[in-house]
Write a protein that holds these residues in place. Structure first.
Motif, PDB file in Angstrom:
ATOM      1  N   VAL A  43      36.111  43.865  64.625  1.00  0.00           N
ATOM      2  CA  VAL A  43      37.093  43.621  63.571  1.00  0.00           C
ATOM      3  C   VAL A  43      36.768  42.290  62.894  1.00  0.00           C
ATOM      4  CG1 VAL A  43      39.527  43.214  63.026  1.00  0.00           C
ATOM      5  CG2 VAL A  43      38.914  44.850  64.823  1.00  0.00           C
ATOM      6  N   LEU A  44      36.716  42.298  61.564  1.00  0.00           N
ATOM      7  CA  LEU A  44      36.554  41.071  60.780  1.00  0.00           C
ATOM      8  C   LEU A  44      37.562  41.128  59.637  1.00  0.00           C
ATOM      9  CD1 LEU A  44      32.660  40.775  60.531  1.00  0.00           C
ATOM     10  CD2 LEU A  44      34.192  39.274  61.829  1.00  0.00           C
ATOM     11  N   GLN A  45      38.615  40.330  59.743  1.00  0.00           N
ATOM     12  CA  GLN A  45      39.657  40.302  58.722  1.00  0.00           C
ATOM     13  C   GLN A  45      39.943  38.859  58.326  1.00  0.00           C
ATOM     14  OE1 GLN A  45      41.457  43.001  57.354  1.00  0.00           O
ATOM     15  NE2 GLN A  45      40.230  44.502  58.486  1.00  0.00           N
ATOM     16  N   VAL A  46      39.808  38.566  57.044  1.00  0.00           N
ATOM     17  CA  VAL A  46      40.106  37.232  56.533  1.00  0.00           C
ATOM     18  C   VAL A  46      41.562  37.208  56.077  1.00  0.00           C
ATOM     19  CG1 VAL A  46      39.494  35.428  54.887  1.00  0.00           C
ATOM     20  CG2 VAL A  46      37.715  36.964  55.765  1.00  0.00           C
ATOM     21  N   ILE A  47      42.353  36.319  56.687  1.00  0.00           N
ATOM     22  CA  ILE A  47      43.768  36.186  56.350  1.00  0.00           C
ATOM     23  C   ILE A  47      43.936  34.931  55.505  1.00  0.00           C
ATOM     24  CG2 ILE A  47      46.109  35.999  57.267  1.00  0.00           C
ATOM     25  CD1 ILE A  47      44.996  37.207  59.894  1.00  0.00           C
ATOM     26  N   GLY A  48      44.530  35.079  54.343  1.00  0.00           N
ATOM     27  CA  GLY A  48      44.682  33.941  53.442  1.00  0.00           C
ATOM     28  C   GLY A  48      46.113  33.720  53.006  1.00  0.00           C
ATOM     29  N   ILE A  49      46.446  32.461  52.734  1.00  0.00           N
ATOM     30  CA  ILE A  49      47.729  32.094  52.131  1.00  0.00           C
ATOM     31  C   ILE A  49      47.446  31.105  51.006  1.00  0.00           C
ATOM     32  CG2 ILE A  49      49.162  32.524  54.156  1.00  0.00           C
ATOM     33  CD1 ILE A  49      49.012  29.599  54.874  1.00  0.00           C
ATOM     34  N   ASP A  50      48.223  31.209  49.934  1.00  0.00           N
ATOM     35  CA  ASP A  50      47.957  30.337  48.788  1.00  0.00           C
ATOM     36  C   ASP A  50      48.827  29.086  48.765  1.00  0.00           C
ATOM     37  OD1 ASP A  50      50.445  31.250  47.926  1.00  0.00           O
ATOM     38  OD2 ASP A  50      49.671  32.385  46.217  1.00  0.00           O
ATOM     39  N   GLY A  51      49.764  28.971  49.698  1.00  0.00           N
ATOM     40  CA  GLY A  51      50.631  27.798  49.732  1.00  0.00           C
ATOM     41  C   GLY A  51      51.791  27.863  48.766  1.00  0.00           C
ATOM     42  N   ARG A  52      51.930  28.994  48.061  1.00  0.00           N
ATOM     43  CA  ARG A  52      53.002  29.148  47.067  1.00  0.00           C
ATOM     44  C   ARG A  52      53.770  30.455  47.289  1.00  0.00           C
ATOM     45  NH1 ARG A  52      48.441  28.227  44.284  1.00  0.00           N
ATOM     46  NH2 ARG A  52      48.509  30.321  43.383  1.00  0.00           N
ATOM     47  N   GLY A  53      53.674  31.008  48.489  1.00  0.00           N
ATOM     48  CA  GLY A  53      54.408  32.229  48.783  1.00  0.00           C
ATOM     49  C   GLY A  53      53.589  33.492  48.701  1.00  0.00           C
ATOM     50  N   GLY A  54      52.300  33.370  48.360  1.00  0.00           N
ATOM     51  CA  GLY A  54      51.438  34.535  48.254  1.00  0.00           C
ATOM     52  C   GLY A  54      50.335  34.505  49.296  1.00  0.00           C
ATOM     53  N   GLY A  55      49.674  35.637  49.482  1.00  0.00           N
ATOM     54  CA  GLY A  55      48.602  35.684  50.468  1.00  0.00           C
ATOM     55  C   GLY A  55      47.848  36.997  50.398  1.00  0.00           C
ATOM     56  N   ARG A 102      36.091  36.895  44.578  1.00  0.00           N
ATOM     57  CA  ARG A 102      36.571  36.017  43.505  1.00  0.00           C
ATOM     58  C   ARG A 102      38.095  36.040  43.414  1.00  0.00           C
ATOM     59  NH1 ARG A 102      32.053  38.260  40.796  1.00  0.00           N
ATOM     60  NH2 ARG A 102      33.391  39.763  39.732  1.00  0.00           N
ATOM     61  N   SER A 103      38.669  37.232  43.576  1.00  0.00           N
ATOM     62  CA  SER A 103      40.124  37.365  43.486  1.00  0.00           C
ATOM     63  C   SER A 103      40.840  36.600  44.593  1.00  0.00           C
ATOM     64  CB  SER A 103      40.521  38.847  43.550  1.00  0.00           C
ATOM     65  OG  SER A 103      40.011  39.570  42.458  1.00  0.00           O
ATOM     66  N   PHE A 104      40.155  36.417  45.720  1.00  0.00           N
ATOM     67  CA  PHE A 104      40.782  35.804  46.902  1.00  0.00           C
ATOM     68  C   PHE A 104      40.613  34.284  46.920  1.00  0.00           C
ATOM     69  CE2 PHE A 104      41.410  36.770  51.732  1.00  0.00           C
ATOM     70  CZ  PHE A 104      42.764  36.501  51.599  1.00  0.00           C
ATOM     71  N   ARG A 105      39.955  33.712  45.937  1.00  0.00           N
ATOM     72  CA  ARG A 105      39.682  32.273  45.960  1.00  0.00           C
ATOM     73  C   ARG A 105      40.930  31.413  45.831  1.00  0.00           C
ATOM     74  NH1 ARG A 105      34.134  32.343  42.313  1.00  0.00           N
ATOM     75  NH2 ARG A 105      32.786  33.196  43.979  1.00  0.00           N
ATOM     76  N   ASP A 106      42.005  32.022  45.373  1.00  0.00           N
ATOM     77  CA  ASP A 106      43.284  31.285  45.333  1.00  0.00           C
ATOM     78  C   ASP A 106      44.148  31.584  46.544  1.00  0.00           C
ATOM     79  OD1 ASP A 106      44.038  33.861  44.801  1.00  0.00           O
ATOM     80  OD2 ASP A 106      45.229  33.395  43.015  1.00  0.00           O
ATOM     81  N   GLY A 107      43.599  32.343  47.518  1.00  0.00           N
ATOM     82  CA  GLY A 107      44.348  32.669  48.723  1.00  0.00           C
ATOM     83  C   GLY A 107      45.315  33.822  48.563  1.00  0.00           C
ATOM     84  N   ASN A 108      45.238  34.520  47.429  1.00  0.00           N
ATOM     85  CA  ASN A 108      46.214  35.572  47.124  1.00  0.00           C
ATOM     86  C   ASN A 108      45.494  36.819  46.646  1.00  0.00           C
ATOM     87  OD1 ASN A 108      48.280  37.176  45.972  1.00  0.00           O
ATOM     88  ND2 ASN A 108      49.516  35.383  45.548  1.00  0.00           N
ATOM     89  N   LEU A 109      45.832  37.968  47.230  1.00  0.00           N
ATOM     90  CA  LEU A 109      45.237  39.240  46.811  1.00  0.00           C
ATOM     91  C   LEU A 109      46.259  40.173  46.164  1.00  0.00           C
ATOM     92  CD1 LEU A 109      42.741  40.316  49.644  1.00  0.00           C
ATOM     93  CD2 LEU A 109      42.210  39.658  47.287  1.00  0.00           C
ATOM     94  N   SER A 110      47.462  39.669  45.885  1.00  0.00           N
ATOM     95  CA  SER A 110      48.485  40.558  45.301  1.00  0.00           C
ATOM     96  C   SER A 110      48.212  40.802  43.820  1.00  0.00           C
ATOM     97  CB  SER A 110      49.868  39.949  45.475  1.00  0.00           C
ATOM     98  OG  SER A 110      49.995  38.743  44.783  1.00  0.00           O
TER      99      SER A 110
END
Length: 340
Positions: free
Chosen positions: A120-132, A332-340
């Motif tokens: 399993v390889l899963q990158v978990i991200g948070i943007d610090g503004r309520g998104g991830g 590229r979309s995930f560089r801000d820590g948000n995939l929504s």
């Protein structure tokens, strides 16, 4: 002030947060800065503390109404939190964006947890503004390895351990991954069961061929550790194979995050203690505590997921997945820590 469940030193520290005064020596730089302009409490404050452990280091979460204080021992220090009752405008949780790599080790009994292939390889991200977001990496991706040469992305851990796996994922994605958490199959089942299972909505029935045809029915249910592992590992019966498996893994992670959010930050120390008994990580107690608390700040409507895919190919006799435009666009979309 009362702080139920807190050892004396932690109780004194939390009392100082609400009484006012200089916290420079009793808090991390970011937490001290956030609390510097706080307005001291004017009335009685009742708080509750929950203490746990992360890789041998004491951790604590203290709640008082809507306030949350995060602390790390054994010489207790405030490392983050949020304090609306004291007029602190924003949470202090290590900033953002931040990313952590969740690794599922393929270790069998007697094999080293950190020196086998990453199932399993899963990158978990948070943007610090309520998104991830949660981004899966197909394990057959053919990429440059941090240990040298090219290979399937999940081989990096075999050759150089979890740090090499993190470095490989960071180089491929362009994301400055902070660190890793790694679990084996038995450990995953144990953590899930100790936390009471994972409530989830299964989109369609899955027959786990590798688990004696265990049937995981479509619809809302709470998965046991055995069921959650089977759902996260199945690929042979899925129309999109390994990509579908990675998608399932992301679903399980998001479902666990939703459950954690509903339980509230006070449940964090127990979850970290449970993981520490069977898992490994290079994240410090401060890093994991602020990251876990950051997950509680997420708005579920601002959290997305994706799987880095590619075309199938060959490297000698090996079937591989070649990185393509879809994966690079996802990175590229995930560089801000948000995939929504």
């Amino acid at each position: 002030m009362t702080v139920a469940g807190a050892p004396a030193a932690l109780r004194t520290l939390v009392t100082s947060v609400y009484a006012g005064g200089d916290l420079t020596k009793a808090a991390s730089a970011s937490a001290a800065a956030a609390l510097e302009a706080r307005t001291p409490a004017t009335g009685p404050v009742a708080a509750t503390a929950k203490v746990g452990s992360w890789m041998g280091t004491p951790v604590a979460v203290v709640t008082a109404g809507d306030d949350v204080t995060l602390a790390v021992g054994p010489s207790w220090k405030i490392v983050g939190g949020w304090w609306p009752s004291l007029g602190v405008a924003k949470p202090s949780l290590g900033g953002g964006p931040r990313w952590v790599l969740a690794i599922g080790s393929d270790a069998r009994p007697g094999q080293p947890l950190e020196r086998t292939r990453a199932d399993v390889l899963q990158v978990i991200g948070i943007d610090g503004r309520g998104g991830g977001g949660v981004m899966g990496m197909a394990r057959d991706l053919w990429v440059p390895l941090a240990t040298g040469g090219k290979g399937k992305i999940n081989a990096a851990m075999v050759m150089g351990g979890p740090k090499a796996q993190v470095s490989t994922v960071a180089k491929v994605t362009g994301l400055p991954v902070e660190g890793y958490v790694v679990l084996g199959f038995p450990g995953f089942k144990q953590v899930v069961d100790e936390q009471g299972g994972i409530p989830i909505v299964i989109p369609r029935t899955v027959v786990a061929s590798h688990a004696r045809d265990l049937v995981i029915k479509a619809g809302p249910q709470t998965l046991s550790g055995k069921q959650a592992l089977a759902y996260a590992r199945e690929r042979k019966t899925l129309p999109d194979g390994d990509f579908g498996r990675s998608r399932h893994q992301g679903e399980v992670i998001l479902a666990a995050a939703v459950k954690a959010k509903l339980a509230g930050p006070i449940a964090i120390p127990g979850a970290l203690s449970s993981f520490s008994k069977v898992g490994r990580s290079n994240l410090s107690a401060e890093q994991i505590l602020t990251f876990a608390a950051g997950l509680h700040q997420l708005n579920p409507l601002q959290v997305g997921r994706g799987v880095a895919k590619g075309a199938f190919g060959w490297a000698g006799q090996q079937s591989i997945v070649v990185l393509g435009a879809q994966a690079r666009s996802l990175f590229r979309s995930f560089r801000d820590g948000n995939l929504s």
